[in-house]
Design a protein around this motif. Structure first.
Motif, PDB file in Angstrom:
ATOM      1  N   VAL A  19     -31.806 136.522   3.616  1.00  0.00           N
ATOM      2  CA  VAL A  19     -33.045 137.264   3.907  1.00  0.00           C
ATOM      3  C   VAL A  19     -32.729 138.502   4.747  1.00  0.00           C
ATOM      4  O   VAL A  19     -33.225 139.601   4.475  1.00  0.00           O
ATOM      5  N   MET A  20     -31.888 138.325   5.764  1.00  0.00           N
ATOM      6  CA  MET A  20     -31.494 139.459   6.600  1.00  0.00           C
ATOM      7  C   MET A  20     -30.719 140.484   5.765  1.00  0.00           C
ATOM      8  O   MET A  20     -30.905 141.686   5.917  1.00  0.00           O
ATOM      9  N   ALA A  21     -29.873 140.001   4.862  1.00  0.00           N
ATOM     10  CA  ALA A  21     -29.085 140.899   4.019  1.00  0.00           C
ATOM     11  C   ALA A  21     -29.978 141.679   3.062  1.00  0.00           C
ATOM     12  O   ALA A  21     -29.701 142.850   2.776  1.00  0.00           O
ATOM     13  N   LEU A  22     -31.031 141.071   2.561  1.00  0.00           N
ATOM     14  CA  LEU A  22     -31.948 141.802   1.685  1.00  0.00           C
ATOM     15  C   LEU A  22     -32.645 142.920   2.449  1.00  0.00           C
ATOM     16  O   LEU A  22     -32.797 144.037   1.937  1.00  0.00           O
ATOM     17  N   PHE A  23     -33.030 142.653   3.684  1.00  0.00           N
ATOM     18  CA  PHE A  23     -33.638 143.682   4.528  1.00  0.00           C
ATOM     19  C   PHE A  23     -32.667 144.834   4.764  1.00  0.00           C
ATOM     20  O   PHE A  23     -32.995 146.001   4.553  1.00  0.00           O
ATOM     21  N   PHE A  24     -31.446 144.509   5.200  1.00  0.00           N
ATOM     22  CA  PHE A  24     -30.447 145.544   5.453  1.00  0.00           C
ATOM     23  C   PHE A  24     -30.018 146.241   4.161  1.00  0.00           C
ATOM     24  O   PHE A  24     -29.748 147.439   4.155  1.00  0.00           O
ATOM     25  N   GLY A  25     -29.919 145.484   3.072  1.00  0.00           N
ATOM     26  CA  GLY A  25     -29.545 146.083   1.789  1.00  0.00           C
ATOM     27  C   GLY A  25     -30.565 147.093   1.311  1.00  0.00           C
ATOM     28  O   GLY A  25     -30.211 148.166   0.799  1.00  0.00           O
ATOM     29  N   SER A  26     -31.844 146.783   1.486  1.00  0.00           N
ATOM     30  CA  SER A  26     -32.894 147.732   1.110  1.00  0.00           C
ATOM     31  C   SER A  26     -32.871 148.963   2.003  1.00  0.00           C
ATOM     32  O   SER A  26     -33.045 150.091   1.535  1.00  0.00           O
ATOM     33  N   ALA A  27     -32.660 148.742   3.303  1.00  0.00           N
ATOM     34  CA  ALA A  27     -32.590 149.880   4.233  1.00  0.00           C
ATOM     35  C   ALA A  27     -31.379 150.760   3.923  1.00  0.00           C
ATOM     36  O   ALA A  27     -31.478 151.990   3.927  1.00  0.00           O
TER      37      ALA A  27
END
Length: 95
Positions: A19-27
């Protein structure tokens, strides 16, 4: 460290990192655009880098019992993986 976790705690750790990686990946995708790997590609690299860093540091004998140190190690490894691969991609494309 990861190998000593119960199954439920390991699954929660993996899901939290994803979940954290999806946030950072989108950013990162919003920042890097074509120089990146897309939101999902960034997410996969971020997740892999996070766990590779933790396993590598554990294999060197460094104790990661403190959660803050473990998260900092994982985040550092994740960003190093993304940075190295983005630089490598940029060098290969512009060559």
């Amino acid at each position: 460290m990861l190998w000593n976790l119960e199954t439920s705690w390991l699954m929660m750790a993996v899901v939290s990192v994803i979940v954290m990686a999806l946030f950072f990946g989108s950013a990162l995708h919003a920042i890097m655009r074509d120089d990146g790997f897309g939101p999902i590609g960034n997410m996969v690299l971020f997740t892999a880098g996070f766990f590779i860093a933790i396993v590598a540091v554990n294999s060197w004998g460094i104790n990661l019992r403190d959660l803050t140190r473990a998260v900092a190690t994982g985040l550092g490894g994740a960003f190093v993986v993304i940075a190295v691969l983005a630089v490598l991609k940029g060098v290969l494309i512009r060559s």
